[in-house]
Design a protein around this motif. Structure first.
Motif, PDB file in Angstrom:
ATOM      1  N   ALA A 232       0.844  -1.200   0.000  1.00  0.00           N
ATOM      2  CA  ALA A 232       0.000   0.000   0.000  1.00  0.00           C
ATOM      3  C   ALA A 232       0.877   1.247   0.000  1.00  0.00           C
ATOM      4  O   ALA A 232       0.959   1.976   0.992  1.00  0.00           O
ATOM      5  N   VAL A 324      -7.442  -3.727  -5.232  1.00  0.00           N
ATOM      6  CA  VAL A 324      -6.451  -3.511  -4.180  1.00  0.00           C
ATOM      7  C   VAL A 324      -6.850  -4.350  -2.972  1.00  0.00           C
ATOM      8  O   VAL A 324      -8.043  -4.478  -2.654  1.00  0.00           O
ATOM      9  N   ALA A 395      -4.170   0.343   2.319  1.00  0.00           N
ATOM     10  CA  ALA A 395      -4.895  -0.166   1.151  1.00  0.00           C
ATOM     11  C   ALA A 395      -6.280   0.480   1.083  1.00  0.00           C
ATOM     12  O   ALA A 395      -6.766   0.816  -0.011  1.00  0.00           O
TER      13      ALA A 395
END
Length: 516
Positions: A232, A324, A395
């Motif tokens: 991330a 993601v 994230a």
């Protein structure tokens, strides 16, 4: 554009030939697909080309064999590399700018292209590793898989542009990936792929590279969707930080700025020694970069003009769907290589382990928050939940930044399969640690694995292939995956039986939100 050549027999197996802009290549038919291994996408970055932008490959006559895995980038030797490895690939080398293609057929059918960036924290890894072999994806889902080798570590990210005159590149490792992506866009139609449907994806360091591609204006026309996995990166190191690292590297080599031209003559093994001595771990794939960063992608103002997501998502990638997510137990992986004591923590050990990051009342609050969120967790499980949480937290920030553009959807996931295999010497189950997703999404989980793991791999690989096909992750036997929004925070819970979780671990998310 050149037409593909017909299939013909050669030796004991069958081969396919395909044309590229630089010459013809011969791949091998194997496992029901065609594999083109070691296709050059740029000139070898040797001698005076060290630390420079990649140059297009030289044209060749005749047909070039592409039937064996190429050299990995120069690095500390891994278990599948060189004479001490298992024979899968050659030894690491500076002559590494090659890619591998797994395709159902070298015809002109326009299949989705899954362009994968390997992990390894910018320091190690290869586009030829067993766990990320593209065979099964091509077999099962009618996709074309492409993976590149590219410069890593010091050779890939030493920045000399502010210390010396000349055409020294910034982010030369990322420029290699850009060159491989451009090669793919220009040639993949002769390998059965669709240049107008390219998905860029990667895990860990490969996810950070994917975030970098997502942030590079020159890459915008070359891909159409992306997936950032188990990483991330809201921010990258800065140009100033990269210059400080370069100055430090020169000092360790006993050189001055005036000696920079000598860098092209220093043996790569000596440069690797310097890298390992002080910057062995590269750039951390989450959190804020250090003032003296390791080697990895950085904001140079040109190739990468801005941070990936700290100030919102880049406008030039706004129209590209994004996935993601993370593994449920990321940081378990990083403790597998040390003493097993961390897997047997008591309450005092939990506090002691966390005290390097959190102190006093804040330490009390974070332990209390996670205990309320996970009331059945042992102290060791709480430790891994707390240390994994910042990756998940960031994230979420990436997903929020993407959703705020109101242009293309973003899909969040968590790999939640709980592998019951215990850590050696303990009774602690592995769960879903960092990198456990790789064989799952590549469908490389064998029949000797547990049924639950095989089912999870079927779901995950099908969802990723569905995203490659349609820009929306979809698979048979899996619930419809809604796009993520700050309102409902829909998240695919990937397991033996998949489901949609809405705002999972909400107490933990709110803790980080208040702390910020």
């Amino acid at each position: 554009m050149s037409l593909p050549l017909p299939v013909h027999a050669a030796g004991h197996g069958r081969t396919d030939e395909a044309a590229t802009r630089y010459g013809k290549v011969r791949g091998k038919r194997e496992d029901g697909i065609v594999k083109f291994l070691g296709v050059p996408y740029a000139q070898p970055p040797l001698g005076k080309l060290r630390f420079k932008s990649p140059k297009p490959p030289a044209r060749w006559s005749g047909v070039r064999d592409a039937v064996s895995f190429p050299n990995p980038a120069f690095q500390v030797v891994g278990g599948e590399m060189g004479p001490t490895g298992n024979g899968r690939m050659p030894a690491p080398s500076e002559d590494c700018l090659y890619l591998n293609i797994w395709t159902p057929a070298a015809d002109r059918k326009r299949r989705p292209v899954m362009f994968y960036n390997h992990g390894g924290g910018y320091m190690i890894g290869s586009g030829s590793a067993t766990g990320q072999d593209g065979t099964r994806l091509a077999q099962l889902y009618d996709v074309v898989v492409v993976e590149s080798n590219h410069r890593l570590g010091l050779l890939g990210y030493l920045f000399l542009g502010d210390l010396a005159d000349g055409d020294y590149a910034a982010n030369q490792g990322m420029l290699d990936i850009l060159a491989a992506l451009r090669w793919t866009s220009e040639n993949i139609d002769n390998f059965g792929g669709d240049p107008d449907n390219i998905m860029v994806w990667g895990e860990s360091g490969g996810g950070a590279k994917t975030a970098a591609v997502h942030t590079m204006p020159e890459a915008a026309r070359l891909f159409h969707k992306a997936s950032i996995e188990s990483v991330a990166p809201l921010r990258f190191p800065t140009r100033d930080g990269a210059t400080v690292r370069a100055e430090r590297t020169l000092h360790l080599l006993g050189l001055t700025k005036n000696d920079i031209p000598k860098l092209s003559d220093i043996p790569a093994a000596r440069l690797l020694e310097i890298q390992v001595s002080e910057a062995a771990n590269g750039v951390a794939p989450w959190g804020d970069p250090a003032p003296l960063p390791g080697f990895g992608a950085f904001v140079d103002g040109g190739v990468i003009p801005r941070h990936p997501f700290a100030d919102g998502a880049p406008s030039w990638s706004a129209g590209k769907p994004l996935m993601v997510g993370t593994c449920r137990d990321e940081t378990v992986f990083f403790s597998l290589f040390g003493p097993p004591d961390v897997f047997r923590l008591d309450e005092a050990g939990l506090r002691s382990r966390l005290s390097g990051t959190y102190q006093g009342a804040e330490l009390d609050r974070i332990i209390a928050t996670f205990r309320r969120s996970r009331p059945k967790a042992t102290p060791a499980q709480l430790y891994f939940a707390i240390t994994t949480s910042p990756i998940w937290r960031d994230a979420i920030k990436i997903a929020e930044a993407k959703a705020a553009q109101h242009a293309a959807p973003v899909f969040m996931y968590q790999l939640a399969y709980q592998d019951p295999t215990v850590v050696p010497g303990t009774d602690f189950p592995l769960g879903s640690p960092h990198a456990s997703d790789i064989p799952m999404k590549f469908a490389n989980v064998g029949l000797d694995q547990l049924p639950g793991k095989r089912a999870t791999a079927r779901h995950m690989s099908a969802l990723w292939a569905g995203f490659a096909h349609y820009g929306h992750p979809t698979a048979r036997g899996v619930p419809r995956w809604p796009a993520y929004t700050p309102k409902d925070r829909a998240t695919m819970w990937i397991d033996t039986d998949c489901g949609i979780a809405y705002d999972p671990d909400k107490k933990e998310r709110l803790f980080w939100q208040r702390r910020a």
